[in-house]
Write an enzyme that holds these catalytic residues in place. Sequence first.
Site, PDB file in Angstrom:
ATOM      1  N   THR A 132      28.944 -11.608 -25.869  1.00 37.76           N
ATOM      2  CA  THR A 132      29.578 -11.181 -24.623  1.00 37.76           C
ATOM      3  C   THR A 132      30.672 -10.157 -24.865  1.00 37.76           C
ATOM      4  O   THR A 132      31.359 -10.183 -25.898  1.00 37.76           O
ATOM      5  CB  THR A 132      30.194 -12.398 -23.908  1.00 37.76           C
ATOM      6  N   GLU A 134      33.358 -10.233 -23.423  1.00 39.63           N
ATOM      7  CA  GLU A 134      34.634 -10.951 -23.360  1.00 39.63           C
ATOM      8  C   GLU A 134      35.259 -11.113 -24.747  1.00 39.63           C
ATOM      9  O   GLU A 134      36.454 -11.405 -24.859  1.00 39.63           O
ATOM     10  CB  GLU A 134      34.449 -12.315 -22.707  1.00 39.63           C
ATOM     11  N   TYR A 155      36.374 -19.562 -23.352  1.00 41.86           N
ATOM     12  CA  TYR A 155      34.992 -19.086 -23.397  1.00 41.86           C
ATOM     13  C   TYR A 155      34.827 -17.999 -24.453  1.00 41.86           C
ATOM     14  O   TYR A 155      33.917 -18.053 -25.297  1.00 41.86           O
ATOM     15  CB  TYR A 155      34.596 -18.542 -22.025  1.00 41.86           C
ATOM     16  N   LYS A 159      32.702 -18.065 -27.989  1.00 46.05           N
ATOM     17  CA  LYS A 159      31.683 -17.068 -28.254  1.00 46.05           C
ATOM     18  C   LYS A 159      31.972 -16.277 -29.532  1.00 46.05           C
ATOM     19  O   LYS A 159      31.047 -15.798 -30.203  1.00 46.05           O
ATOM     20  CB  LYS A 159      31.567 -16.111 -27.059  1.00 46.05           C
TER      21      LYS A 159
END
Length: 349
Positions: A132, A134, A155, A159
């Site tokens: 991701t 992010e 999160y 990840k």
Amino acid sequence: MKRKALITGITGQDGSYLAEFLLAKGYEVYGILRRASTFNTVRLDHLLFDGQREKDIGIFLRYGDMIDSSNLNRLLEQIQPDEIYNLAAQSHVQVSFEVPEYTAEVDAVGVLRILDGIKEIGLRTKFYQASTSELFGQAKAPQNETTPFYPRSPYAVAKLYAYWIVRNYREAYNLFACNGILFNHESPRRGENFVSRKITRGIAHILAKKQDYIYLGNLKAIRDWGYAPEYVEFMWRMLQNSQPLDLAMGTGESHTVREFVQEAFSYAGLDWEKYVKIDPRYFRPTEVDELIADSAKAREALGWNPKIRFKELVKIMVDADMRAVGLRPIGEGDAILKEKFPDRWWGPD
């Protein structure tokens, strides 16, 4: 023999589009879904025809969970997949602040469980990890494969562990394992609590007199938004490459949440300022200001570019959500899909 693909998170946005894509390619598709007291296959229901056997459809659903290694290992041994697409995740950034431990178990340790299962079984397979944008957090935009990571949520941190454990197992055990660092990608199948779908679904409900306002958080956040059905082809292309690479993919086009709101409301013929209210509940404890993809390496390696741009994506989503509430869509979004993908079908919205 048909190639076998295993998809974790098959009931999600990306999982359902990927299942359709692989079925069209002639794969046998196996999907893992969590057991629940209610059916959660709504994004797949158009594929699961009543009265037909699994082998006639080509899609096989099995119960499993990313926090249950014995179950995952058993499925790997039974299925013997040629390709594995790990799309399962607790994928909502805001929610990860509320359930950080569960997010870590699924999004981080869950990836380790699959990789270790591959290693212990001696399974010859190709593994795709849904990474991701992010990961980049507060890193200066545009971001690419060499940009330093700066995760800003449980999160993103989970990840990041997944990203590095994929690289570690690839280098330590010579696995074909890669990370697709995908920037935001949306569609009519996006979860209703994600901001893009919250906006387009809210507009449809306002037009249908079922809702008065949309409540949002940070309108200044800048994102790179693409069209999810295209991005699943990118996942597949990564596993067809001669070597495993970690690649970033996005459109390279950036817009604020405010611009998404303005574009969507304008398309629907509404004044957004009359219907949008800011709610502090939807601000993250740590915000990510700007995510924009530099996908030069991915484009060179795979020879692929997304076709749908920002304004087209907004129209596609508004049309679909209008149709979902029984309204006649404006139609420009539907026309875009027919023009750009005349020979491809992604199922119902």
